[in-house]
Design a protein around this motif. Structure first.
Motif, PDB file in Angstrom:
ATOM      1  N   ILE A   1       0.918  -1.108   0.145  1.00 58.66           N
ATOM      2  CA  ILE A   1      -0.016   0.018  -0.066  1.00 58.66           C
ATOM      3  C   ILE A   1       0.716   1.196   0.128  1.00 58.66           C
ATOM      4  CG2 ILE A   1      -1.816   1.385   1.387  1.00 58.66           C
ATOM      5  CD1 ILE A   1      -2.633  -1.166   2.333  1.00 58.66           C
ATOM      6  N   LEU A   2       1.906   1.292   0.660  1.00 59.59           N
ATOM      7  CA  LEU A   2       2.635   2.406   0.978  1.00 59.59           C
ATOM      8  C   LEU A   2       3.877   1.973  -0.084  1.00 59.59           C
ATOM      9  CD1 LEU A   2       2.858   2.778   4.596  1.00 59.59           C
ATOM     10  CD2 LEU A   2       1.535   4.213   2.913  1.00 59.59           C
ATOM     11  N   ASP A   3       3.673   2.066  -1.444  1.00 60.99           N
ATOM     12  CA  ASP A   3       4.684   1.821  -2.482  1.00 60.99           C
ATOM     13  C   ASP A   3       5.614   3.131  -2.701  1.00 60.99           C
ATOM     14  OD1 ASP A   3       3.177   3.152  -5.218  1.00 60.99           O
ATOM     15  OD2 ASP A   3       2.068   2.904  -3.434  1.00 60.99           O
ATOM     16  N   PRO A   4       6.723   2.792  -3.351  1.00 64.59           N
ATOM     17  CA  PRO A   4       7.773   3.758  -3.517  1.00 64.59           C
ATOM     18  C   PRO A   4       7.028   4.920  -3.955  1.00 64.59           C
ATOM     19  CG  PRO A   4       8.624   1.754  -4.075  1.00 64.59           C
ATOM     20  CD  PRO A   4       7.200   1.496  -3.798  1.00 64.59           C
ATOM     21  N   ASP A   5       6.036   4.975  -5.001  1.00 67.89           N
ATOM     22  CA  ASP A   5       5.511   5.974  -5.397  1.00 67.89           C
ATOM     23  C   ASP A   5       4.652   6.930  -4.440  1.00 67.89           C
ATOM     24  OD1 ASP A   5       6.527   5.557  -8.255  1.00 67.89           O
ATOM     25  OD2 ASP A   5       4.657   4.545  -8.627  1.00 67.89           O
ATOM     26  N   SER A   6       3.988   6.473  -3.606  1.00 71.66           N
ATOM     27  CA  SER A   6       3.284   6.869  -2.682  1.00 71.66           C
ATOM     28  C   SER A   6       4.426   7.748  -1.579  1.00 71.66           C
ATOM     29  CB  SER A   6       2.471   5.860  -1.764  1.00 71.66           C
ATOM     30  OG  SER A   6       1.684   5.195  -2.347  1.00 71.66           O
ATOM     31  N   MET A   7       5.400   6.947  -1.500  1.00 69.62           N
ATOM     32  CA  MET A   7       6.212   7.696  -0.560  1.00 69.62           C
ATOM     33  C   MET A   7       7.128   8.771  -1.091  1.00 69.62           C
ATOM     34  SD  MET A   7       5.820   5.711   2.186  1.00 69.62           S
ATOM     35  CE  MET A   7       7.054   6.313   3.201  1.00 69.62           C
ATOM     36  N   ILE A   8       7.124   8.903  -2.431  1.00 65.95           N
ATOM     37  CA  ILE A   8       7.783   9.870  -3.202  1.00 65.95           C
ATOM     38  C   ILE A   8       6.800  11.281  -3.207  1.00 65.95           C
ATOM     39  CG2 ILE A   8       8.477  10.915  -5.375  1.00 65.95           C
ATOM     40  CD1 ILE A   8       9.634   8.280  -5.904  1.00 65.95           C
ATOM     41  N   LYS A   9       5.497  10.830  -2.961  1.00 61.76           N
ATOM     42  CA  LYS A   9       4.288  12.052  -3.088  1.00 61.76           C
ATOM     43  C   LYS A   9       4.366  12.245  -1.489  1.00 61.76           C
ATOM     44  CE  LYS A   9       1.235  10.119  -6.439  1.00 61.76           C
ATOM     45  NZ  LYS A   9      -0.098   9.689  -6.741  1.00 61.76           N
ATOM     46  N   TYR A  10       4.628  11.722  -0.648  1.00 59.12           N
ATOM     47  CA  TYR A  10       4.992  12.262   0.847  1.00 59.12           C
ATOM     48  C   TYR A  10       6.018  13.081   0.869  1.00 59.12           C
ATOM     49  CZ  TYR A  10       1.164   9.039   3.087  1.00 59.12           C
ATOM     50  OH  TYR A  10      -0.009   8.645   3.346  1.00 59.12           O
ATOM     51  N   LEU A  11       7.107  12.600   0.340  1.00 55.25           N
ATOM     52  CA  LEU A  11       8.251  13.531   0.348  1.00 55.25           C
ATOM     53  C   LEU A  11       8.132  14.642  -0.097  1.00 55.25           C
ATOM     54  CD1 LEU A  11      11.217  13.774   0.762  1.00 55.25           C
ATOM     55  CD2 LEU A  11      11.777  12.767  -1.485  1.00 55.25           C
ATOM     56  N   LYS A  12       7.255  14.888  -1.451  1.00 57.44           N
ATOM     57  CA  LYS A  12       6.866  16.214  -1.995  1.00 57.44           C
ATOM     58  C   LYS A  12       6.125  17.314  -1.220  1.00 57.44           C
ATOM     59  CE  LYS A  12       5.299  17.483  -6.636  1.00 57.44           C
ATOM     60  NZ  LYS A  12       4.838  17.246  -7.825  1.00 57.44           N
ATOM     61  N   LEU A  13       5.288  16.451  -0.383  1.00 59.66           N
ATOM     62  CA  LEU A  13       4.181  17.249   0.448  1.00 59.66           C
ATOM     63  C   LEU A  13       5.186  17.723   1.545  1.00 59.66           C
ATOM     64  CD1 LEU A  13       1.198  14.981   0.569  1.00 59.66           C
ATOM     65  CD2 LEU A  13       1.314  17.429  -0.349  1.00 59.66           C
ATOM     66  N   PHE A  14       5.986  16.722   2.186  1.00 56.43           N
ATOM     67  CA  PHE A  14       6.811  17.238   3.358  1.00 56.43           C
ATOM     68  C   PHE A  14       7.766  18.533   2.918  1.00 56.43           C
ATOM     69  CE2 PHE A  14      11.101  17.148   5.145  1.00 56.43           C
ATOM     70  CZ  PHE A  14      10.816  17.473   6.655  1.00 56.43           C
ATOM     71  N   HIS A  15       8.483  18.515   1.596  1.00 52.79           N
ATOM     72  CA  HIS A  15       9.173  19.512   1.140  1.00 52.79           C
ATOM     73  C   HIS A  15       8.300  20.965   1.287  1.00 52.79           C
ATOM     74  CE1 HIS A  15      12.401  16.960  -0.590  1.00 52.79           C
ATOM     75  NE2 HIS A  15      12.802  16.772   0.518  1.00 52.79           N
ATOM     76  N   HIS A  16       7.399  20.592   0.634  1.00 54.26           N
ATOM     77  CA  HIS A  16       6.277  21.956   0.556  1.00 54.26           C
ATOM     78  C   HIS A  16       5.958  22.664   1.870  1.00 54.26           C
ATOM     79  CE1 HIS A  16       3.458  24.752  -0.959  1.00 54.26           C
ATOM     80  NE2 HIS A  16       2.591  24.212  -0.306  1.00 54.26           N
ATOM     81  N   LEU A  17       5.336  21.640   2.810  1.00 50.86           N
ATOM     82  CA  LEU A  17       5.113  22.019   4.356  1.00 50.86           C
ATOM     83  C   LEU A  17       6.063  22.599   4.916  1.00 50.86           C
ATOM     84  CD1 LEU A  17       2.507  19.296   4.930  1.00 50.86           C
ATOM     85  CD2 LEU A  17       1.889  21.729   4.186  1.00 50.86           C
ATOM     86  N   TRP A  18       7.681  21.694   4.808  1.00 49.52           N
ATOM     87  CA  TRP A  18       8.571  22.235   5.490  1.00 49.52           C
ATOM     88  C   TRP A  18       9.059  23.708   5.352  1.00 49.52           C
ATOM     89  CZ3 TRP A  18      11.001  21.105   9.826  1.00 49.52           C
ATOM     90  CH2 TRP A  18      12.256  21.099   9.913  1.00 49.52           C
ATOM     91  N   LYS A  19       8.811  23.859   3.768  1.00 47.80           N
ATOM     92  CA  LYS A  19       9.360  25.120   3.398  1.00 47.80           C
ATOM     93  C   LYS A  19       8.559  26.375   3.853  1.00 47.80           C
ATOM     94  CE  LYS A  19      12.143  23.521  -0.521  1.00 47.80           C
ATOM     95  NZ  LYS A  19      12.194  23.529  -1.935  1.00 47.80           N
ATOM     96  N   MET A  20       7.056  26.137   3.838  1.00 45.76           N
ATOM     97  CA  MET A  20       6.174  26.806   4.398  1.00 45.76           C
ATOM     98  C   MET A  20       6.527  27.079   6.084  1.00 45.76           C
ATOM     99  SD  MET A  20       2.678  25.649   2.495  1.00 45.76           S
ATOM    100  CE  MET A  20       1.543  26.634   3.281  1.00 45.76           C
ATOM    101  N   LYS A  21       6.602  26.293   6.466  1.00 42.44           N
ATOM    102  CA  LYS A  21       7.005  26.000   8.166  1.00 42.44           C
ATOM    103  C   LYS A  21       8.265  27.170   8.351  1.00 42.44           C
ATOM    104  CE  LYS A  21       5.863  25.119  12.175  1.00 42.44           C
ATOM    105  NZ  LYS A  21       4.807  25.455  13.046  1.00 42.44           N
TER     106      LYS A  21
END
Length: 803
Positions: free
Chosen positions: A581-601
């Motif tokens: 379920i948490l396949d590599p493509d999904s984890m890359i999307k989580y990484l993309k969201l983290f980078h965006h939220l981390w920069k906003m933070k």
């Protein structure tokens, strides 16, 4: 009403005296009488006197005086219909019409009774010649004529061995010694049709017996056809026995008038084999099907069930009951144990040859150490391990394939997909999850399954629904209770999506000084230690140890000139079978969201620190009244920035992440669906966040770069330290010297104008966004058309200055 069996016993004893002393003969005759009564003889046509009268009138119109003959026939027909005593008027009229239609010409009739010409004596007399024997006055019986005709059929006809256009034909030879009437020819053709059909069916069965690689369903078809041919052999044996009995009676000379009428004739033979003629036609049609196997062959046979003839439907149902047994045997193993046994590729589920012998086994967790996982693909480390981790999803999606062309029509696509999903789920539970409770689950499913067969389609559908619900329920239990899937999803939400606010604050405060340095001066063990410190002093310390040991801090690949903020990331490691379920493509999307939220933070933190400094400085320099306006402008610009970034954060965390999480948890609480449904629900959850958080619009074809301003603002704040880092970004003359008051005021105005322009472009883009939540975000960012009014004021000021 007397019993039919007793009536038949009395009838047979009175007509056939030999059966009184021979019980075996009597039983055979009674059984054949019952077969005749149960056959379809006489049921193919309905009594329609009007249609028959029309046919007779058409024939009478061809006579020399058609008007008078037709009128006379009409009168006779009306008188016949008025007779109440006659009950079988249609049969009588049909009999007279048949005699009139088949009556030979006078010359041919007289020629048949002329004495034969002089010829050489033959041991086998012609069946229609007048014999010169002591029994000449009495003549031969019809049974003798039939038997002698069978011995001489080769002389008067040609065997159907010649083929024209792929079809055999029975033709009559010209023989002046044997003249066969047209009606007899027609009757012989009807009888010969059965033999021709038998030869075709028998050749088909023998051809399949000697051929290798014949599928189980086709073997079952040949077995059923052979069983039907065996029944046909029994009928032929009975007919042969009757002819032998008639021959013995002729030799003894004990044939009476009544016994002669009960012996076998061509017409009686046609009556006997009428039902078998229909059977042979149906069997012949099954041998002429296109080259198909498995479910496709079952579909071709099943198409005959739409026929309106009850006999065709009944025969097809019986055939499908036998032919579909291999299919249901394979279906039972797949539906109740998750095992596919299909040596001839006849089932609608096929296995990928490349993955046929691959089983995705649980591997020892690599969380204690080592750099492996999904994010290693981005950092260039442990590529081989990350490739191996992709096996979970690939095995689930590619090992078994659904073949629509092999799906029987009586199953249906909806139930076919349920069967396919149920077998895949059981196979996954058994070999990928290593469920220790599998034996109990299998026993429970076998008890609800029962026997699967074609005649019980309702029971088949009930078994499919029961097996699907049981397998789906067990699959949810394994993922949620045994492998703690919701705990992992919640950890991803808390850490990578910054759901823990205090954790994000502590981590940023602890890592801030380190991440401002060049990336090549950072070490992973320092980042890991800082991460552990942030976990201990925040609410994250209450999470399960299994979750915390999966969290790690690392640096992505960096190039010359990049700082720690550019390459820092968090990662969450997963193993089998959660990585399905948490396949590599999904984890890359989580990484993309983290980078965006981390920069906003990061921007929000920098603005908060700047606001505290400005607020303190403005109070410190209250006595400098000349700078009050400048401090006021700075506070306005920073307030706009803080309002913007906090509205964006509230939108991302409250309206997007929390709402998406609620929909995902509701799906897992319902526990309806299979593993495909779980994968699809998680992908929808991620896609919704990616689309709304990054404000992607399908109309534009690219994402609205909301955080470009955040990046540019961060870069501007770092420009003061660029010279110490060795990075060349601005001309030296602009950095040299002490900035004047005019330059600082111009810089404040430039920041304010640039920010307003970027915010206005974002608000304008959000107003036309297809998503309703994104349009509401545009309203929240500029709820009173603030940016539009500010832009108008700036334009007016510029026009005033220019004039």
């Amino acid at each position: 009403m007397p019993d039919v069996s007793s009536s038949l016993d009395t009838l047979v004893s009175s007509i056939v005296p030999q059966s009184r002393l021979n019980p075996t003969l009597k039983n055979e005759l009674v059984s054949h009488c019952k077969e005749i009564l149960n056959s379809h003889i006489g049921r193919t046509h309905e009594s329609d006197i009007g249609h028959l009268a029309t046919l007779i009138k058409r024939q009478l119109l061809q006579t020399p005086s058609p008007s008078s003959v037709s009128l006379k026939f009409t009168n006779l027909l009306s008188r016949l219909l008025d007779q109440p005593i006659l009950t079988r008027k249609h049969e009588a009229l049909l009999f007279l019409h048949s005699i009139a239609s088949s009556r030979p010409s006078p010359d041919l009739f007289l020629q048949n009774f002329q004495p034969p010409p002089n010829k050489v004596a033959s041991d086998s007399p012609n069946p229609i010649d007048v014999p010169s024997t002591p029994r000449q006055q009495k003549g031969k019986s019809k049974a003798d004529l039939l038997r002698e005709y069978r011995t001489r059929i080769g002389a008067s006809t040609r065997s159907p061995r010649s083929y024209q256009d792929g079809r055999s034909k029975l033709t009559f030879a010209d023989d002046i010694l044997s003249i066969i009437p047209t009606s007899v020819k027609s009757l012989i053709h009807r009888l010969a049709e059965v033999g021709h059909l038998y030869a075709r069916v028998d050749a088909f069965v023998k051809d399949r017996e000697g051929r290798s690689g014949v599928g189980m369903i086709e073997q079952s078809l040949c077995h059923h056809l052979q069983a039907q041919l065996t029944e046909y052999y029994r009928l032929i044996a009975v007919l042969e026995s009757q002819m032998s009995t008639a021959a013995a009676q002729n030799i003894d000379g004990n044939v009476g008038a009544k016994e002669e009428e009960t012996l076998l004739t061509l017409k009686r033979l046609d009556v006997w084999i009428n039902e078998w003629r229909l059977r042979m036609r149906m069997m012949k049609s099954k041998t002429c099907l296109p080259d198909a196997q498995g479910g496709a062959l079952v579909n071709l046979i099943h198409s005959y069930t739409d026929n309106g003839d009850p006999f065709v439907r009944k025969f097809t149902d019986q055939l499908l009951e036998e032919v579909s047994q291999p299919f249901f045997s394979t279906l039972h193993r797949w539906l109740f144990s998750g095992e596919l046994y299909d040596p001839y590729n006849e089932f609608f589920v096929a296995v990928n040859p490349e993955l046929a012998h691959v089983q995705y086994l649980l591997q020892p967790s690599s969380l204690a150490g080592g750099v492996d996982g999904v994010f290693s693909a981005l950092s260039g480390e442990a590529d081989d391990l990350s490739t191996e981790r992709e096996g979970g999803l690939r095995l689930w999606e590619a090992k078994y394939q659904f073949r629509m062309d092999m799906l029987p029509m009586f199953v249906g696509e909806a139930f076919g997909k349920k069967i396919f999903s149920t077998g895949k789920s059981l196979n996954f539970i058994r070999y990928s999850c290593h469920d220790s409770d599998w034996v109990a689950t299998r026993e429970k499913m076998s008890n609800t399954g029962g026997t699967l067969k074609y005649s019980d389609i309702v029971g088949l559908e009930r078994s499919i629904d029961s097996a699907y619900s049981t397998a789906s329920k067990r699959l949810f239990e394994v993922f949620i209770e045994k492998f703690k899937l919701l705990d992992h999803l919640r950890a991803l939400k808390h850490y990578l999506l910054l759901g823990y606010g205090d954790f994000a604050e502590q981590l940023m405060e602890a890592l801030g000084p380190s991440l401002t340095r060049p990336a090549n001066t950072l070490f992973r063990h320092n980042l890991t230690a800082t991460l552990e410190t942030a976990i201990r002093i925040s609410s994250a310390q209450n999470d399960p140890p299994d979750v915390l040991r999966r969290l790690d801090a690392r640096m992505l690949e960096y190039s010359h000139g990049e700082i720690g903020w550019d390459v820092f990331t968090l990662e969450y490691k997963v193993d089998a079978p959660i990585d399905t379920i948490l396949d590599p493509d999904s984890m890359i999307k989580y990484l993309k969201l983290f980078h965006h939220l981390w920069k906003m933070k990061r921007v929000e933190s920098a603005l908060s620190q700047g606001w505290m400094r400005v607020a303190g400085a403005s109070r410190t320099f209250l006595r400098l009244h000349d700078f009050n306006y400048d401090w006021h402008q700075i506070r306005i610009v920073m307030a706009e920035m803080i309002h913007f970034i906090r509205q964006m954060q509230a939108y991302c965390h409250v309206e997007v992440i929390e709402c998406s999480w609620k929909a995902l948890t509701e799906f897992f609480n319902e526990r309806e669906g299979d593993l495909d449904a779980m994968i699809e629900a998680h992908r929808s959850y991620l896609d919704r966040m990616i689309k709304k958080v990054l404000l992607q619009s399908p109309k534009a074809g690219k994402e609205d770069n909301l955080y470009h301003y955040c990046l540019s603002e961060s870069a501007k704040r770092d420009q003061a330290k660029d010279a110490d880092r060795g990075i060349y970004t601005i001309p030296t003359h602009e950095r040299s010297g002490v900035p004047t008051l005019a330059k600082m005021r111009a810089l404040i105005e430039e920041y304010s104008t640039t920010f307003s322009d970027l915010a206005m472009s974002i608000v304008h883009a959000l107003q036309g966004h297809p998503d309703l939540d994104c349009r509401f975000l545009g309203i929240r960012l500029s709820f009173s058309d603030f940016y539009r009014a500010k832009k108008d004021r700036q334009l007016l000021q510029q026009q005033y200055k220019s004039t």
